[in-house]
Design an enzyme around this catalytic site. Structure first.
Site, short mmCIF file in Angstrom:
data_model
loop_
_atom_site.label_atom_id
_atom_site.label_comp_id
_atom_site.label_asym_id
_atom_site.label_seq_id
_atom_site.Cartn_x
_atom_site.Cartn_y
_atom_site.Cartn_z
N ARG A 168 -0.98 -5.55 4.74
CA ARG A 168 -0.18 -5.03 3.63
C ARG A 168 1.00 -4.23 4.16
O ARG A 168 0.90 -3.58 5.21
CB ARG A 168 -1.03 -4.12 2.73
N ARG A 205 0.89 -1.17 0.00
CA ARG A 205 0.00 0.00 0.00
C ARG A 205 0.92 1.21 0.00
O ARG A 205 1.79 1.32 0.86
CB ARG A 205 -0.88 -0.04 1.26
N GLU A 237 -11.30 4.57 -5.23
CA GLU A 237 -11.62 3.15 -5.33
C GLU A 237 -11.95 2.81 -6.79
O GLU A 237 -12.36 3.68 -7.56
CB GLU A 237 -12.79 2.80 -4.43
#
Length: 149
Positions: free
Chosen positions: A78, A36, A44
């Protein structure tokens, strides 16, 4: 991946405008790492400019060797990291082109992104062509609220 670890990895997949998958390590002992990008939040996929943001990240990094400097791990496991592809800071490039926001909640240490965002707004680049763009964090909250009703 420990914080401040620097890896040189092949980017093998792009999830959206702020998340990629990289293959790190030696031949025969690769590790897939979900990364990330630190300091930013991209639209999104289902949101306005989501696909354009994803495509921009893919153009910069897909099948390229990335320099990944780990900062922390998020709640989804992540690696949150600074990422460079083709010698360019990816977070800065996405904010400057108007394809990501500075992620206010996680912007400590990334204050240098705000002038890039102000310039993108002033020049109406990318998502700033929309007169009232919705931040990804507000968009996600609206979706969660709608799902509960």
């Amino acid at each position: 991946m420990p914080a401040s670890a620097v890896l040189f990895c092949l980017v093998v997949a792009i999830s959206d405008g702020d998340t990629l998958t990289a293959r790190c390590g030696e031949s025969g002992a690769y590790e897939q790492v979900k990364v990330r990008i630190a300091g930013i939040d991209a639209p999104e996929k289902a949101q306005a400019f989501g696909q354009r943001s994803r495509e921009a990240l893919a153009d910069m990094c897909h099948l390229e060797t990335a320099t990944i400097t780990a900062r922390t791990t998020d709640r989804y496991g992540r690696t949150v990291a600074d990422v460079q592809c083709k010698g360019q800071d990816v977070g800065s490039a996405l904010v400057a082109t108007g394809l990501a926001w500075v992620f206010d909640r996680y912007s400590e240490g990334y204050e240098d992104l705000y002038p890039l965002q102000r310039d993108a707004i002033a020049d109406r680049r990318g998502l700033w062509t929309d007169p009232a763009p919705v931040t990804p964090w507000d968009w996600r909250q609206q979706r969660r609220s709608s799902a509960r009703q």
